[in-house]
Design a protein around this motif. Structure first.
Motif, mmCIF file in Angstrom:
data_model
loop_
_atom_site.group_PDB
_atom_site.id
_atom_site.type_symbol
_atom_site.label_atom_id
_atom_site.label_comp_id
_atom_site.label_asym_id
_atom_site.label_seq_id
_atom_site.Cartn_x
_atom_site.Cartn_y
_atom_site.Cartn_z
ATOM 1 N N CYS A 48 -29.662 9.310 -20.182
ATOM 2 C CA CYS A 48 -30.029 9.639 -21.791
ATOM 3 C C CYS A 48 -30.180 9.379 -22.679
ATOM 4 O O CYS A 48 -30.087 8.947 -23.117
ATOM 5 C CB CYS A 48 -29.299 11.417 -21.336
ATOM 6 S SG CYS A 48 -30.323 12.609 -19.987
ATOM 7 N N ASN A 82 -32.303 14.487 -24.332
ATOM 8 C CA ASN A 82 -31.669 13.464 -23.280
ATOM 9 C C ASN A 82 -30.388 14.093 -24.221
ATOM 10 O O ASN A 82 -29.366 13.394 -24.230
ATOM 11 C CB ASN A 82 -32.174 12.377 -24.282
ATOM 12 C CG ASN A 82 -33.221 11.654 -23.774
ATOM 13 O OD1 ASN A 82 -33.293 11.987 -22.748
ATOM 14 N ND2 ASN A 82 -34.546 11.567 -23.966
ATOM 15 N N ILE A 121 -35.339 17.917 -19.500
ATOM 16 C CA ILE A 121 -35.804 17.109 -20.110
ATOM 17 C C ILE A 121 -37.156 16.744 -19.286
ATOM 18 O O ILE A 121 -37.747 15.839 -19.452
ATOM 19 C CB ILE A 121 -34.371 16.064 -19.305
ATOM 20 C CG1 ILE A 121 -34.445 15.004 -19.765
ATOM 21 C CG2 ILE A 121 -34.455 16.290 -17.544
ATOM 22 C CD1 ILE A 121 -33.417 14.041 -19.799
ATOM 23 N N THR A 165 -36.439 8.263 -19.233
ATOM 24 C CA THR A 165 -36.179 9.788 -19.442
ATOM 25 C C THR A 165 -36.695 10.333 -17.974
ATOM 26 O O THR A 165 -35.735 11.347 -17.260
ATOM 27 C CB THR A 165 -37.040 11.033 -20.668
ATOM 28 O OG1 THR A 165 -36.307 9.706 -21.711
ATOM 29 C CG2 THR A 165 -36.906 12.266 -20.286
#
Length: 208
Positions: A48, A82, A121, A165
């Motif tokens: 992240c 993140n 996320i 990600t």
């Protein structure tokens, strides 16, 4: 009238007088598992942070103009998501590393937050991937022209950030499964004892 036999505690026979509780199993996590969990939670933190840094530095200026990640709401959301996930991963790794008994409240907290952060996320990666696709291909229906031909460096960095990600999403999915296993394998489901007909006298039924 029906007669119900009662035990010494005053409760009907066949029905428990104890409240329903969740009992932890006697076995605890193995030492190797406890040592591995903090490191497993640090991996998505590193991912992240990497995705966040790449996107924060993503800007480009040329003869056609300038563009930055902050110009697009999806990329700003990716940075914030993140950052939140990195902070949570670090905090959860510290808590998991503390040598103390694993409680039911801690198990439920990890289970719930792991699920929430995974979807958070995942949503950030999905919406950023959609915007990136529009940047590369464009969409004539909404008069959105392709920008990656003009700002190739910007698109390359955005692509790298989105890919990292999604790798973090995969790790969070594994952590969600892990926390689910720790919760539901360590604690029994509530034990419910239903009353039976034992000890109940039913009067005879006469025809006519």
């Amino acid at each position: 009238m029906d007669k119900i036999e009662k035990g010494n505690n005053g409760a009907p026979i066949g029905q428990s007088s104890q409240p329903m509780v969740q009992r932890p199993r006697d076995e605890d996590d193995t030492p190797a598992l406890r040592r591995a969990e903090p490191f497993a939670r640090l991996v998505p933190m590193a991912l992240c942070v990497a995705a966040l840094v790449v996107m924060l530095k993503n800007s480009e200026t040329n003869d056609s103009g300038s563009v930055s990640y902050s110009d697009l709401g999806a990329f700003r959301y990716l940075v914030h998501a993140n950052g939140i996930c990195a902070g949570y991963s670090l905090l959860s790794a510290i808590i998991a590393a503390v040598p103390r008994p694993f409680t039911m409240s801690q198990a439920w907290t990890f289970f719930f937050l792991d699920q929430v952060l995974t979807y958070l996320i995942l949503a950030a990666g999905a919406v950023s991937a959609e915007v990136l696709y529009l940047e590369q291909k464009g969409d004539l229906a909404i008069t959105w022209s392709s920008a990656c031909g003009t700002f190739a460096g910007f698109c390359h960095k955005a692509t790298a950030s989105v890919i990292i990600t999604f790798v973090a999403v995969a790790y969070y999915a594994v952590l969600s499964l892990f926390s689910s296993y720790k919760l539901f394998s360590k604690y029994d489901a509530p034990v419910i004892t239903y009353p039976t007909t034992k000890g109940i006298e039913i009067p005879p039924v006469f025809d006519g």
